[in-house]
Write a protein that holds these residues in place. Structure first.
Motif, PDB file in Angstrom:
ATOM      1  N   LYS A 244       0.816  -1.220   0.000  1.00 27.74           N
ATOM      2  CA  LYS A 244       0.000   0.000   0.000  1.00 27.74           C
ATOM      3  C   LYS A 244       0.844   1.262   0.000  1.00 27.74           C
ATOM      4  O   LYS A 244       0.471   2.267  -0.611  1.00 27.74           O
ATOM      5  N   HIS A 245       2.023   1.190   0.641  1.00 27.07           N
ATOM      6  CA  HIS A 245       2.814   2.402   0.864  1.00 27.07           C
ATOM      7  C   HIS A 245       4.204   2.359   0.227  1.00 27.07           C
ATOM      8  O   HIS A 245       5.034   3.235   0.493  1.00 27.07           O
TER       9      HIS A 245
ATOM     10  N   GLU B 269      -1.706  14.591   0.641  1.00 28.30           N
ATOM     11  CA  GLU B 269      -2.623  13.465   0.597  1.00 28.30           C
ATOM     12  C   GLU B 269      -2.189  12.413   1.612  1.00 28.30           C
ATOM     13  O   GLU B 269      -1.022  12.361   1.998  1.00 28.30           O
ATOM     14  N   LEU B 270      -3.133  11.569   1.984  1.00 23.18           N
ATOM     15  CA  LEU B 270      -2.812  10.376   2.753  1.00 23.18           C
ATOM     16  C   LEU B 270      -2.606   9.261   1.741  1.00 23.18           C
ATOM     17  O   LEU B 270      -3.529   8.921   0.989  1.00 23.18           O
TER      18      LEU B 270
ATOM     19  N   ASP C 104      -5.216   6.789   0.052  1.00 30.50           N
ATOM     20  CA  ASP C 104      -6.556   7.336   0.279  1.00 30.50           C
ATOM     21  C   ASP C 104      -6.867   8.357  -0.816  1.00 30.50           C
ATOM     22  O   ASP C 104      -5.955   8.869  -1.479  1.00 30.50           O
ATOM     23  N   ASN C 105      -8.120   8.654  -0.995  1.00 28.70           N
ATOM     24  CA  ASN C 105      -8.522   9.646  -1.997  1.00 28.70           C
ATOM     25  C   ASN C 105      -8.729  11.009  -1.351  1.00 28.70           C
ATOM     26  O   ASN C 105      -9.150  11.110  -0.206  1.00 28.70           O
TER      27      ASN C 105
ATOM     28  N   SER D 256      -9.540   7.920   8.169  1.00 28.74           N
ATOM     29  CA  SER D 256      -8.971   6.788   7.439  1.00 28.74           C
ATOM     30  C   SER D 256      -7.478   6.596   7.719  1.00 28.74           C
ATOM     31  O   SER D 256      -6.882   5.629   7.249  1.00 28.74           O
ATOM     32  N   ALA D 257      -6.884   7.511   8.480  1.00 29.43           N
ATOM     33  CA  ALA D 257      -5.469   7.370   8.855  1.00 29.43           C
ATOM     34  C   ALA D 257      -5.372   6.392  10.021  1.00 29.43           C
ATOM     35  O   ALA D 257      -5.116   6.768  11.168  1.00 29.43           O
TER      36      ALA D 257
ATOM     37  N   ASP E  49      -3.853   2.954   9.671  1.00 27.62           N
ATOM     38  CA  ASP E  49      -3.009   1.788   9.458  1.00 27.62           C
ATOM     39  C   ASP E  49      -2.313   1.444  10.770  1.00 27.62           C
ATOM     40  O   ASP E  49      -1.754   2.321  11.433  1.00 27.62           O
TER      41      ASP E  49
ATOM     42  N   GLN F  64       1.342   5.573   8.966  1.00 26.97           N
ATOM     43  CA  GLN F  64       0.648   6.353   7.938  1.00 26.97           C
ATOM     44  C   GLN F  64       1.712   7.040   7.085  1.00 26.97           C
ATOM     45  O   GLN F  64       2.824   7.307   7.550  1.00 26.97           O
TER      46      GLN F  64
END
Length: 511
Positions: free
Chosen positions: A414-415, A472-473, A476-477, A496-497, A499, A503
């Protein structure tokens, strides 16, 4: 009769081993970095070079520092890869006791434990672990799949540790995994499986440290010599290197070390060839240069970008570790000897996943939060993180280690944009946040579940500082709300932060 030099070498602590001519020792600082290597002299090294008959392959590299310096380039892939898998797996995994230096401790501090568990060394010495090292559950494809899922880009097993047992199909030494124990080419199988997954593949060779590695107590030395057993059994003379530590034996050992490297290079075409501390002595430069020239000329013919990786000043003839020649410098353990700030040039850190490098029954495995923190910290300073695993003797990787790897892989899936292909920013950190940069994008990696609002003084409005067009995160959108003044950048995080590991804020600078 045991010679005076042999007795001295075998019965004194490691740090008190006889040292070579001081003119050949150029180590500085609080550690004597050369003690793990053999106590060579210029004549011993010169004789070793003569004993090795393998010719230098054609190519631009000659065995001298100027030639290596002129022709070598750090592989372009290395700066982007950032994360690799190391592993200590071998005969010491059978005992699963203390650590991967079990052979050294067996004949001294751990003699009683070993005798109670396996029998006295006259009947069960270190060599007797070979038939017990079966690797019957080893599946190279499963291992490579796990490494791929972890997000690693490089696989680098220990092809030979200090104990002199080779995990590959060797024609140089009879003490190898194809001829004994598993009866399999473990390195060859793992190389093929790793490359099938698109991973780079290297090998580490710690073998130069074997010549004086075993350090028996006087009592054990006398017992085994009298019985002509184990360490003094003529059949195992070339495995232990205890019964004969003469100059002639040492020259033959060093020649053999070169030949094993040539074999590893030719058979497996490694993308990285990694050496431990034993090669650090300046006296060994003629041998190290020959291996480097051989390796790089072979790689030129393969049309591959490859590199050696070594510690301290092994390949830094100026004796300044910032002036490496033909090598990527490696540091042991994050927070141990690794850089405390941004370090220019190519470097890596090797770091264990638990409390031991080799598998032990009582080892504690670190969770993904701790390992990810070390990975991110290393990358923020410009380094490459080499995470060491400790498989069991049967070829399985314990579930706790797998769980940590898979959690790291999930996060990177994801990151990974904030890790792969990045470079260090002007500073590695601001409080708990760690920074990486790629073009006009700055990544702020925040460990754990952060507070609702993040304050970063390092990104305050200052003369000449670039504007910030968007935050942005990652994953995420939508854009985040932020405020920037001369004191700090303040960012409001969304719900939504969340994880569990970290993050990532993606900060885009304006043109």
């Amino acid at each position: 009769m045991i010679s005076r030099l042999l007795l001295l070498t075998l019965t004194t602590p490691l740090l008190a081993l006889p040292k070579p001519d001081p003119a050949g020792v150029t180590n500085t600082g609080p550690y004597d970095y050369g003690v793990m290597g053999p106590p060579a002299t210029p004549s011993i090294v010169a004789n070793a070079n003569k004993l090795s008959s393998t010719p230098l392959p054609p190519g631009p590299f000659k065995p001298d520092w100027d030639s290596i310096r002129t022709n070598y380039e750090t592989p372009s892939w290395f700066a982007d890869a950032k994360f690799g898998i190391f592993m200590h797996w071998g005969l010491y995994s059978v005992s699963a006791h203390r650590n991967e230096w079990y052979e050294k401790h067996l004949y001294a501090a751990d003699l009683k434990w070993h005798t109670d568990k396996f029998g006295p060394p006259e009947k069960f010495g270190y060599k007797d672990f070979i038939p017990l090292f079966t690797a019957e559950k080893f599946n190279a494809t499963d291992w490579a799949d796990l490494f791929y899922k972890s997000g690693a880009k490089v696989v680098l097993p220990c092809a030979q540790h200090h104990d002199n047992f080779a995990l590959w199909d060797s024609k140089i030494t009879p003490f190898n995994a194809k001829a004994m124990g598993p009866k399999r080419d473990l390195i060859g199988e793992l190389a093929a499986a790793s490359r099938a997954k698109g991973l780079k593949f290297g090998v580490s060779n710690h073998g130069i440290e074997n010549f004086t590695f075993i350090d028996p107590s006087k009592e054990v030395l006398a017992r085994l010599d009298k019985a002509k057993a184990d360490l003094f059994d003529p059949k195992w003379k070339g495995f232990y290197h205890v019964a004969d530590r003469s100059d002639e034996a040492q020259s033959a050992f060093l020649a053999d070390w070169m030949e094993r490297n040539f074999e590893l290079i030719d058979k497996y075409q490694p993308d990285l060839l990694w050496f431990d501390n034993g090669v650090n002595l300046r006296l060994l430069d003629p041998l190290k240069l020959r291996v480097a020239a051989y390796y790089y000329n072979r790689a030129t013919s393969w049309k591959k970008e490859v590199s050696l990786s070594t510690k301290f000043v092994a390949y830094a003839p100026s004796n300044k570790d910032t002036e490496q020649v033909g090598s990527i410098i490696d540091f042991e353990k994050v927070g141990g000897r690794s850089p405390s700030n941004i370090r220019p040039g190519a470097w890596m850190v090797d770091d264990p996943i638990g409390t031991s490098w080799g598998y032990t029954e009582d080892m504690r495995v670190f969770g993904p939060d701790a390992i990810l923190g070390k990975l991110v910290d290393t990358v923020s300073k410009g380094g490459f993180y080499l995470l060491n695993l400790a498989p069991k003797a049967d070829g399985t990787i314990p579930k706790e280690q797998q769980d940590t790897l898979l959690a790291i892989g999930k996060w990177l899936g994801k990151h990974g944009e904030a890790i792969y292909g990045t470079r260090p920013w002007t500073q590695p950190a601001d409080g708990k946040a760690r920074f990486t940069i790629k073009g006009d994008t700055l990544y702020a990696i925040l460990p754990g579940k952060p507070a609702k609002n993040i304050t970063l003084p390092s990104l305050a409005e200052k003369p000449g500082a670039p504007t910030i067009s968007k935050i942005e995160l990652l994953g995420d959108n939508g854009s985040l709300k932020f405020k920037r003044d001369t004191k700090a950048l303040e960012i409001e995080l969304p719900n939504s932060a969340n994880d569990p590991l970290a993050q990532v804020l993606k900060i885009t600078f304006g043109k």
